[in-house]
Design a protein around this motif. Structure first.
Motif, PDB file in Angstrom:
ATOM      1  N   LEU A 120       5.487   7.960  -4.402  1.00  0.00           N
ATOM      2  CA  LEU A 120       5.287   8.634  -5.687  1.00  0.00           C
ATOM      3  C   LEU A 120       5.926   7.895  -6.865  1.00  0.00           C
ATOM      4  CD1 LEU A 120       5.535  12.451  -4.944  1.00  0.00           C
ATOM      5  CD2 LEU A 120       3.601  11.209  -5.893  1.00  0.00           C
ATOM      6  N   PRO A 121       7.072   7.221  -6.695  1.00  0.00           N
ATOM      7  CA  PRO A 121       7.612   6.454  -7.828  1.00  0.00           C
ATOM      8  C   PRO A 121       6.663   5.374  -8.343  1.00  0.00           C
ATOM      9  CG  PRO A 121       9.317   6.792  -6.196  1.00  0.00           C
ATOM     10  CD  PRO A 121       8.031   7.285  -5.589  1.00  0.00           C
ATOM     11  N   ILE A 122       5.751   4.882  -7.514  1.00  0.00           N
ATOM     12  CA  ILE A 122       4.755   3.913  -7.982  1.00  0.00           C
ATOM     13  C   ILE A 122       3.874   4.559  -9.044  1.00  0.00           C
ATOM     14  CG2 ILE A 122       2.661   2.648  -7.309  1.00  0.00           C
ATOM     15  CD1 ILE A 122       4.026   2.011  -4.676  1.00  0.00           C
ATOM     16  N   TRP A 123       3.396   5.755  -8.756  1.00  0.00           N
ATOM     17  CA  TRP A 123       2.547   6.486  -9.695  1.00  0.00           C
ATOM     18  C   TRP A 123       3.305   6.760 -10.992  1.00  0.00           C
ATOM     19  CZ3 TRP A 123      -0.093  11.767  -8.182  1.00  0.00           C
ATOM     20  CH2 TRP A 123      -1.005  12.139  -9.182  1.00  0.00           C
ATOM     21  N   LEU A 124       4.514   7.265 -10.873  1.00  0.00           N
ATOM     22  CA  LEU A 124       5.316   7.558 -12.050  1.00  0.00           C
ATOM     23  C   LEU A 124       5.603   6.298 -12.861  1.00  0.00           C
ATOM     24  CD1 LEU A 124       7.002   9.579 -13.704  1.00  0.00           C
ATOM     25  CD2 LEU A 124       8.924   9.021 -12.198  1.00  0.00           C
ATOM     26  N   GLY A 125       6.004   5.232 -12.174  1.00  0.00           N
ATOM     27  CA  GLY A 125       6.340   3.992 -12.876  1.00  0.00           C
ATOM     28  C   GLY A 125       5.159   3.383 -13.606  1.00  0.00           C
TER      29      GLY A 125
ATOM     30  N   SER B 276      -4.082   9.727 -22.395  1.00  0.00           N
ATOM     31  CA  SER B 276      -3.006   9.907 -21.422  1.00  0.00           C
ATOM     32  C   SER B 276      -3.568  10.238 -20.042  1.00  0.00           C
ATOM     33  CB  SER B 276      -2.056  11.010 -21.882  1.00  0.00           C
ATOM     34  OG  SER B 276      -1.473  10.684 -23.116  1.00  0.00           O
ATOM     35  N   MET B 277      -4.608  11.036 -19.989  1.00  0.00           N
ATOM     36  CA  MET B 277      -5.245  11.367 -18.714  1.00  0.00           C
ATOM     37  C   MET B 277      -5.843  10.128 -18.057  1.00  0.00           C
ATOM     38  SD  MET B 277      -7.276  14.881 -19.387  1.00  0.00           S
ATOM     39  CE  MET B 277      -6.489  16.301 -20.079  1.00  0.00           C
ATOM     40  N   VAL B 278      -6.453   9.268 -18.853  1.00  0.00           N
ATOM     41  CA  VAL B 278      -7.043   8.034 -18.322  1.00  0.00           C
ATOM     42  C   VAL B 278      -5.957   7.135 -17.741  1.00  0.00           C
ATOM     43  CG1 VAL B 278      -8.251   5.906 -18.956  1.00  0.00           C
ATOM     44  CG2 VAL B 278      -9.098   8.108 -19.755  1.00  0.00           C
ATOM     45  N   LEU B 279      -4.849   6.992 -18.454  1.00  0.00           N
ATOM     46  CA  LEU B 279      -3.752   6.162 -17.951  1.00  0.00           C
ATOM     47  C   LEU B 279      -3.170   6.743 -16.671  1.00  0.00           C
ATOM     48  CD1 LEU B 279      -1.917   5.195 -21.263  1.00  0.00           C
ATOM     49  CD2 LEU B 279      -3.630   3.909 -19.979  1.00  0.00           C
ATOM     50  N   GLY B 280      -3.041   8.058 -16.607  1.00  0.00           N
ATOM     51  CA  GLY B 280      -2.572   8.702 -15.385  1.00  0.00           C
ATOM     52  C   GLY B 280      -3.533   8.490 -14.230  1.00  0.00           C
ATOM     53  N   ALA B 281      -4.833   8.496 -14.514  1.00  0.00           N
ATOM     54  CA  ALA B 281      -5.833   8.271 -13.470  1.00  0.00           C
ATOM     55  C   ALA B 281      -5.780   6.831 -12.962  1.00  0.00           C
ATOM     56  CB  ALA B 281      -7.224   8.597 -14.000  1.00  0.00           C
ATOM     57  N   ILE B 282      -5.570   5.876 -13.873  1.00  0.00           N
ATOM     58  CA  ILE B 282      -5.432   4.472 -13.450  1.00  0.00           C
ATOM     59  C   ILE B 282      -4.214   4.320 -12.542  1.00  0.00           C
ATOM     60  CG2 ILE B 282      -4.890   2.145 -14.275  1.00  0.00           C
ATOM     61  CD1 ILE B 282      -6.602   2.858 -16.777  1.00  0.00           C
ATOM     62  N   ALA B 283      -3.109   4.928 -12.958  1.00  0.00           N
ATOM     63  CA  ALA B 283      -1.890   4.866 -12.144  1.00  0.00           C
ATOM     64  C   ALA B 283      -2.111   5.528 -10.788  1.00  0.00           C
ATOM     65  CB  ALA B 283      -0.732   5.534 -12.880  1.00  0.00           C
ATOM     66  N   PHE B 284      -2.864   6.638 -10.761  1.00  0.00           N
ATOM     67  CA  PHE B 284      -3.146   7.302  -9.497  1.00  0.00           C
ATOM     68  C   PHE B 284      -3.979   6.421  -8.574  1.00  0.00           C
ATOM     69  CE2 PHE B 284      -5.930   9.846  -6.807  1.00  0.00           C
ATOM     70  CZ  PHE B 284      -4.969  10.475  -6.018  1.00  0.00           C
ATOM     71  N   CYS B 285      -4.934   5.691  -9.122  1.00  0.00           N
ATOM     72  CA  CYS B 285      -5.761   4.799  -8.297  1.00  0.00           C
ATOM     73  C   CYS B 285      -4.905   3.715  -7.641  1.00  0.00           C
ATOM     74  CB  CYS B 285      -6.873   4.183  -9.132  1.00  0.00           C
ATOM     75  SG  CYS B 285      -8.170   5.342  -9.570  1.00  0.00           S
ATOM     76  N   VAL B 286      -3.964   3.163  -8.400  1.00  0.00           N
ATOM     77  CA  VAL B 286      -3.064   2.155  -7.829  1.00  0.00           C
ATOM     78  C   VAL B 286      -2.203   2.785  -6.745  1.00  0.00           C
ATOM     79  CG1 VAL B 286      -1.156   0.579  -8.338  1.00  0.00           C
ATOM     80  CG2 VAL B 286      -3.078   0.766  -9.927  1.00  0.00           C
ATOM     81  N   TYR B 287      -1.691   3.973  -7.006  1.00  0.00           N
ATOM     82  CA  TYR B 287      -0.879   4.708  -6.025  1.00  0.00           C
ATOM     83  C   TYR B 287      -1.684   4.991  -4.752  1.00  0.00           C
ATOM     84  CZ  TYR B 287       0.954   9.025  -3.927  1.00  0.00           C
ATOM     85  OH  TYR B 287       1.375   9.987  -3.052  1.00  0.00           O
ATOM     86  N   ALA B 288      -2.912   5.468  -4.909  1.00  0.00           N
ATOM     87  CA  ALA B 288      -3.749   5.775  -3.751  1.00  0.00           C
ATOM     88  C   ALA B 288      -4.048   4.517  -2.940  1.00  0.00           C
ATOM     89  CB  ALA B 288      -5.049   6.444  -4.198  1.00  0.00           C
ATOM     90  N   TYR B 289      -4.262   3.415  -3.620  1.00  0.00           N
ATOM     91  CA  TYR B 289      -4.499   2.146  -2.935  1.00  0.00           C
ATOM     92  C   TYR B 289      -3.256   1.736  -2.137  1.00  0.00           C
ATOM     93  CZ  TYR B 289      -5.631  -2.767  -2.178  1.00  0.00           C
ATOM     94  OH  TYR B 289      -5.868  -3.996  -1.607  1.00  0.00           O
ATOM     95  N   ALA B 290      -2.088   1.873  -2.755  1.00  0.00           N
ATOM     96  CA  ALA B 290      -0.843   1.527  -2.070  1.00  0.00           C
ATOM     97  C   ALA B 290      -0.614   2.437  -0.860  1.00  0.00           C
ATOM     98  CB  ALA B 290       0.344   1.624  -3.031  1.00  0.00           C
ATOM     99  N   VAL B 291      -0.878   3.720  -1.011  1.00  0.00           N
ATOM    100  CA  VAL B 291      -0.735   4.652   0.113  1.00  0.00           C
ATOM    101  C   VAL B 291      -1.682   4.255   1.240  1.00  0.00           C
ATOM    102  CG1 VAL B 291      -1.151   7.036   0.855  1.00  0.00           C
ATOM    103  CG2 VAL B 291       0.152   6.595  -1.217  1.00  0.00           C
TER     104      VAL B 291
END
Length: 113
Positions: free
Chosen positions: A97-102, A63-78
């Protein structure tokens, strides 16, 4: 209360070790990268193994790995929005933030069902 104290102590020691590692590495921007998240994750996984076993800890780690992947996409979008549209950092980070959550929920639903 005991678990909270253990997290605090383990997290503090590991954060200090990562901060020292970041201080030695070049460029200095790595210091922030190694500052908090990896050490908190290691402390959490270690305590989870001790309290609830390896199987539960493996699920937590995935779950932490998946959250980190989502965070990388979010950071790139930001980064893209900040560079291209010159919006304020607070507005951009909050509105995306909805990008990260989604992505987190989507990856979890697809990969961990």
């Amino acid at each position: 209360m005991e678990e909270l104290l253990m997290r605090f102590l383990i997290g503090g020691v590991v954060i200090s070790a990562f901060a020292l590692l970041g201080d030695v590495l070049r460029p200095k921007s790595f210091a922030g990268l190694f500052g908090a998240a990896p050490s908190i994750a290691l402390a959490t996984v270690g305590m989870t193994i001790a309290r609830q076993g390896k199987g539960y800890a493996a699920t937590e780690a995935r779950s932490m790995v998946l959250g980190a992947i989502a965070f990388c996409v979010y950071a790139y979008a930001v980064g893209l929005v900040l560079m291209r549209y010159k919006r304020s950092a607070a507005w951009t980070t909050l509105s995306l933030l909805p990008i990260w959550l989604g992505i987190s929920l989507g990856l979890g639903w697809v990969l961990l069902r």
